[in-house]
Design a protein around this motif. Structure first.
Motif, PDB file in Angstrom:
ATOM      1  N   ALA A 593     -21.688 -41.003 -17.425  1.00  0.00           N
ATOM      2  CA  ALA A 593     -22.462 -40.274 -18.431  1.00  0.00           C
ATOM      3  C   ALA A 593     -23.962 -40.428 -18.230  1.00  0.00           C
ATOM      4  O   ALA A 593     -24.710 -39.450 -18.293  1.00  0.00           O
ATOM      5  CB  ALA A 593     -22.069 -40.735 -19.825  1.00  0.00           C
ATOM      6  N   LEU A 594     -24.433 -41.647 -17.991  1.00  0.00           N
ATOM      7  CA  LEU A 594     -25.870 -41.872 -17.795  1.00  0.00           C
ATOM      8  C   LEU A 594     -26.367 -41.080 -16.596  1.00  0.00           C
ATOM      9  O   LEU A 594     -27.380 -40.372 -16.672  1.00  0.00           O
ATOM     10  CB  LEU A 594     -26.134 -43.364 -17.597  1.00  0.00           C
ATOM     11  CG  LEU A 594     -27.575 -43.737 -17.208  1.00  0.00           C
ATOM     12  CD1 LEU A 594     -28.538 -43.417 -18.335  1.00  0.00           C
ATOM     13  CD2 LEU A 594     -27.663 -45.217 -16.824  1.00  0.00           C
ATOM     14  N   LEU A 595     -25.653 -41.186 -15.491  1.00  0.00           N
ATOM     15  CA  LEU A 595     -26.028 -40.465 -14.287  1.00  0.00           C
ATOM     16  C   LEU A 595     -26.060 -38.966 -14.549  1.00  0.00           C
ATOM     17  O   LEU A 595     -26.992 -38.263 -14.140  1.00  0.00           O
ATOM     18  CB  LEU A 595     -25.026 -40.796 -13.182  1.00  0.00           C
ATOM     19  CG  LEU A 595     -25.189 -40.069 -11.855  1.00  0.00           C
ATOM     20  CD1 LEU A 595     -26.508 -40.428 -11.207  1.00  0.00           C
ATOM     21  CD2 LEU A 595     -24.022 -40.408 -10.926  1.00  0.00           C
ATOM     22  N   ARG A 596     -25.073 -38.469 -15.276  1.00  0.00           N
ATOM     23  CA  ARG A 596     -24.969 -37.028 -15.486  1.00  0.00           C
ATOM     24  C   ARG A 596     -26.092 -36.493 -16.366  1.00  0.00           C
ATOM     25  O   ARG A 596     -26.737 -35.501 -16.022  1.00  0.00           O
ATOM     26  CB  ARG A 596     -23.603 -36.696 -16.099  1.00  0.00           C
ATOM     27  CG  ARG A 596     -22.469 -36.790 -15.101  1.00  0.00           C
ATOM     28  CD  ARG A 596     -21.133 -36.348 -15.674  1.00  0.00           C
ATOM     29  NE  ARG A 596     -20.227 -36.036 -14.565  1.00  0.00           N
ATOM     30  CZ  ARG A 596     -19.269 -35.123 -14.617  1.00  0.00           C
ATOM     31  NH1 ARG A 596     -19.080 -34.420 -15.702  1.00  0.00           N
ATOM     32  NH2 ARG A 596     -18.500 -34.894 -13.567  1.00  0.00           N
ATOM     33  N   TYR A 597     -26.337 -37.150 -17.501  1.00  0.00           N
ATOM     34  CA  TYR A 597     -27.345 -36.550 -18.381  1.00  0.00           C
ATOM     35  C   TYR A 597     -28.751 -36.735 -17.832  1.00  0.00           C
ATOM     36  O   TYR A 597     -29.618 -35.876 -18.019  1.00  0.00           O
ATOM     37  CB  TYR A 597     -27.187 -37.020 -19.830  1.00  0.00           C
ATOM     38  CG  TYR A 597     -27.571 -38.431 -20.200  1.00  0.00           C
ATOM     39  CD1 TYR A 597     -28.899 -38.854 -20.227  1.00  0.00           C
ATOM     40  CD2 TYR A 597     -26.595 -39.347 -20.614  1.00  0.00           C
ATOM     41  CE1 TYR A 597     -29.245 -40.141 -20.627  1.00  0.00           C
ATOM     42  CE2 TYR A 597     -26.924 -40.631 -21.008  1.00  0.00           C
ATOM     43  CZ  TYR A 597     -28.254 -41.028 -21.015  1.00  0.00           C
ATOM     44  OH  TYR A 597     -28.601 -42.293 -21.411  1.00  0.00           O
ATOM     45  N   VAL A 598     -29.005 -37.841 -17.121  1.00  0.00           N
ATOM     46  CA  VAL A 598     -30.332 -38.037 -16.528  1.00  0.00           C
ATOM     47  C   VAL A 598     -30.552 -37.049 -15.393  1.00  0.00           C
ATOM     48  O   VAL A 598     -31.595 -36.385 -15.318  1.00  0.00           O
ATOM     49  CB  VAL A 598     -30.489 -39.490 -16.033  1.00  0.00           C
ATOM     50  CG1 VAL A 598     -31.738 -39.615 -15.151  1.00  0.00           C
ATOM     51  CG2 VAL A 598     -30.601 -40.442 -17.212  1.00  0.00           C
ATOM     52  N   LEU A 599     -29.564 -36.931 -14.504  1.00  0.00           N
ATOM     53  CA  LEU A 599     -29.740 -36.044 -13.352  1.00  0.00           C
ATOM     54  C   LEU A 599     -29.829 -34.583 -13.786  1.00  0.00           C
ATOM     55  O   LEU A 599     -30.628 -33.816 -13.237  1.00  0.00           O
ATOM     56  CB  LEU A 599     -28.569 -36.242 -12.381  1.00  0.00           C
ATOM     57  CG  LEU A 599     -28.774 -35.713 -10.961  1.00  0.00           C
ATOM     58  CD1 LEU A 599     -30.014 -36.310 -10.324  1.00  0.00           C
ATOM     59  CD2 LEU A 599     -27.552 -36.021 -10.108  1.00  0.00           C
ATOM     60  N   LEU A 600     -29.033 -34.195 -14.780  1.00  0.00           N
ATOM     61  CA  LEU A 600     -29.095 -32.811 -15.247  1.00  0.00           C
ATOM     62  C   LEU A 600     -30.476 -32.503 -15.830  1.00  0.00           C
ATOM     63  O   LEU A 600     -31.026 -31.414 -15.612  1.00  0.00           O
ATOM     64  CB  LEU A 600     -28.015 -32.564 -16.297  1.00  0.00           C
ATOM     65  CG  LEU A 600     -27.902 -31.134 -16.829  1.00  0.00           C
ATOM     66  CD1 LEU A 600     -27.627 -30.144 -15.695  1.00  0.00           C
ATOM     67  CD2 LEU A 600     -26.811 -31.026 -17.892  1.00  0.00           C
TER      68      LEU A 600
END
Length: 761
Positions: A593-600
């Motif tokens: 989740a952290l990776l996804r929302y930051v990268l998006l």
């Protein structure tokens, strides 16, 4: 030509109560089957309240003109003995005797559709029905039943719930919602969907699993309570969904009586297993059910429950079953009345503890198969932990919360944090010092992620003391690493940097590459917070190198995402863009989740720069919705840039920004992925890096373009149809030609020269 209309059987069809909603595909298929001369007996099979009778009635009305002698309806609900079926059929056909010869004679050569409604409690009469179909070639029999008849020539036709609202579709496109609104309007002609009641109506339809009878009974309650109030009442649907039509069958007066009608038909062993199903939430596997019941013949009982339409097959990574929610509540009531309830709950908890601990053994390596199994049983895992806490089974609760940590990760930070608090408050936690230390360490992590730095320091101090008492050097060092990140997050950068360097020496002595990768990553984030971008970039390069050595795709995703962000902030877009696309490709394979929302959110900057403002706004909405679901605030190294992008898009787009952002908040990342990849590919293609002057051969370039994407040698060899040894020779040759020292530096050279080789470019 003979007019068969004058020779119709005297039976008749009941009146249609209302328009049939959402069943057109089933109507078409069932009608096609009954027109097929090879299908003599069609059984509409499904759970009580699912709408079998209403569907059969519509089929009869639709097909009656196609049969020379029309359609005859026989209601079997009030019959009590299988021997009464033949007389009931004879009476409907106008035959003075139920003798089978007389019946067949009366049927004659003319075609006829015979509908037998509510057959499930009269199973022994199935042989009589089979004899009729065998002796009258122009007879078609349509049966509604919760169980199959199990006779030769029977064609079963499962009937399930009405489709529920789908994401990103108008609410009234859902047949379940259509039926609820239609029934609500019979109570109040002015009822309609509004922006105010749509969320409640959607939730009501989902809670009731799209069961037509449940929706009809729920809509009738709008006489006394609005949708929002009804929603709260439906926490106990069996108590609310009663007082059905008085002119219907006795078992259709309430949802409870409808389900009870089926349960009464079970054997004693089937009823026991059905009650045990009530301990599960969200479904179960056969091994789970066997573990709870402890019965050798659980599988046979499960087959019987499926046969009686009380249990449904469900989707999952392995064979799985579920109960429709009102049925599950009925089973849960039966379960609660058992004398051995607590013993069965403990079996349930211990089964899911074992499942979680097996997953925990795979950490830190990501395993999609195991993650999928735990996701399918998320509700059961939570129920097991809740029981352990409420029953004060401290050891079980400590083990379970430890095992679930890697599974929850950033996807459920707030949930993880709350459970840790409850478990740590249990009596006698100090009797398990190793488990207690792990729980306190986890609390330090979740507190840090929630930016509750005071609580994080206190928990980590206690954890460090325990690890020291246990002579656990690795645990103590890990506490120091987390504590350093706490200092950094709280803005105390100098003590953070000093502690990171100290921890780095400890992990170097242990040759613990995974922890060293985490140190480098946290150091880089600290430098980002300080605005020291070149230093941050060098740290993330170290993370990338270690992640490559560890073959950690998640590590590469974080490293390359942060490298891309550091390069972007320094204005080096020719480096940032290909790195962003690589990070994106890694991220899609390793959900976090952290990776996804930051990268998006980082990708949204590229969309804004490319002039794709609507896409950027949707990406912002989707990213922020994901972040909010975890409970985590924005990290201080990203928060200012998030606000800047928000303000810039708001200024550029006006009211449309909020519309697009709101739309994005309803989307999944997978919904946006094609647009994001197309945007990145377009930007990379529109501004390619200058063609490098280099001594590499064409085959070496082929290898390099695959290597830079993190693809291992064996897969490169398969892709290029060469051997793995040849791949290694090409890599060694490139290292020598370009004067670089390892594969990471080789990948860096390729990225800086526009040779990322991504399919999207």
């Amino acid at each position: 030509m003979t007019d068969f209309r004058s020779h119709r059987i005297p039976g008749h069809l009941p009146l249609r109560p209302h328009a049939l909603v959402g069943r057109e595909p089933l109507l078409l298929t069932a009608s096609r089957l009954l027109r097929d001369r090879r299908v003599r007996l069609l059984t509409l099979r499904g759970p009580g309240g699912i709408g079998k009778t209403r569907l059969a009635l519509e089929i009869a009305y639709r097909l009656s003109p196609e049969f020379e002698r029309g359609a005859v309806w026989v209601n079997l609900a009030e019959l009590r003995d299988p021997s009464e079926v033949a007389p009931a059929v004879a009476q409907a056909l106008g035959v003075p005797s139920e003798d089978s010869t007389d019946l067949l004679t009366r049927l004659g050569p003319g075609s006829l559709l015979l509908v037998l409604d509510n057959f499930e409690h009269l199973a022994p009469a199935a042989s009589d029905v089979a004899a009729l179909t065998a002796g009258a070639p122009n007879l078609r029999v349509l049966v509604t039943s919760r169980t199959a008849l199990h006779v030769r020539g029977e064609q079963e036709f499962p009937v399930g719930p009405l489709p529920l609202p789908a994401p990103n579709e108008p609410l009234l496109a859902s047949p379940a919602v259509q039926l609820f609104v239609t029934c609500a309007q019979t109570v109040d002609p002015h009822f309609c969907l509004t922006a105010a009641n749509e969320p409640a109506v959607t939730r009501i339809c989902r809670l009731l699993d799209g069961i037509p009878l449940a929706l009809e009974l729920a809509a009738a309650r709008l006489r006394v309570v609005p949708p929002d109030g009804l929603l709260s009442w439906l926490e106990r649907p069996l108590e609310v969904l009663a007082d059905g039509p008085s002119d219907g069958p006795h078992h259709g007066h309430s949802l409870r009586s409808t389900i009870g009608w089926s349960v009464d038909l079970l054997t004693a062993e089937q009823r026991e297993v059905f009650a045990a199903c009530g301990v599960f939430l969200g479904g179960f596997t056969l091994p789970a059910l066997e573990a709870v019941t402890g019965k050798e013949r659980t599988r046979e009982a499960l087959i019987g429950l499926v046969e009686h339409s009380l249990v449904q097959t469900a989707e999952g990574p392995e064979p799985r079953w579920r109960l429709l929610e009102p049925v599950r509540e009925y089973a849960a009531e039966l379960f609660g009345s058992l004398t051995e309830t607590e013993r069965l709950r403990e079996r349930h908890a211990r089964y899911y503890l074992t499942l979680a601990e097996q997953f925990h053994q795979t950490a830190p390596a990501y395993d999609e198969a195991w993650s999928g199994r735990l996701r399918a049983d998320d509700a059961n895992l939570t129920a097991a932990l809740r029981w352990a806490v409420e029953a004060q089974r401290t050891l079980l609760a400590l083990r379970l919360v430890r095992a679930l940590g890697p599974y929850w990760d950033h996807d459920a930070t707030q949930k993880h944090h709350e459970w840790l608090g409850q478990v740590l408050a249990l009596p006698d936690v100090s009797d398990e010092p190793a488990l207690l230390a792990d729980a306190l360490c986890a609390l330090g992590v979740t507190s840090r992620n929630l930016q509750q730095y005071g609580e994080a320091r206190q928990a980590l101090q206690q954890a460090g003391d325990l690890y020291r008492q246990l002579d656990d050097a690795a645990g103590e060092a890990n506490v120091l690493l987390i504590l350093a990140s706490v200092y950094s997050g709280a803005g105390e950068h100098e003590p953070a940097l000093e502690l990171f360097r100290r921890v780095e020496v400890i992990f170097q002595g242990m040759n613990h590459k995974r922890r060293l990768s985490e140190v480098a990553n946290n150091l880089g984030v600290t430098y980002l917070r300080l605005g020291q971008l070149p230093d941050a970039f060098r740290c993330f390069e170290r993370t990338e190198a270690l992640s490559s050595e560890l073959n950690s795709e998640e590590g590469l995703a974080f490293a390359r995402g942060l490298l891309s962000w550091s390069a972007y902030l320094q204005g080096h877009k020719h480096i940032a863009l290909p790195l962003a696309l690589l990070a994106w490709e890694h991220m899609l394979r390793v959900p976090n989740a952290l990776l996804r929302y930051v990268l998006l959110h980082q990708m949204a900057f590229h969309a804004r720069d490319a002039g794709q403002l609507d896409l950027a706004a949707r990406m912002v909405g989707c990213s922020d919705a994901m972040r909010i679901s975890t409970g985590e605030p924005w990290d201080v190294c990203f928060a200012p840039f998030v606000k800047t992008l928000d303000a810039a898009l708001r200024t550029a787009m006006g009211e449309r920004y909020l519309e697009c952002r709101t739309e994005g908040s309803t989307l999944r990342l997978e919904d946006l992925a094609p647009e994001v990849e197309a945007m990145l590919g377009h930007v990379l293609h529109a501004s390619p890096a200058p063609e490098p002057l280099h001594p590499l051969t064409g085959r070496e370039l082929d290898v390099l373009r695959l290597l830079v994407r993190g693809i291992p040698d064996k897969r490169i060899a398969q892709h290029l149809d060469i051997s793995a040894a040849t791949v290694s020779k090409h890599v060694s040759s490139m290292l020598g030609k370009l004067g670089v020292h390892n594969r990471v530096e080789l990948a860096r050279w390729a990225l800086e020269h526009g040779l990322s080789g991504s399919s999207a470019s």
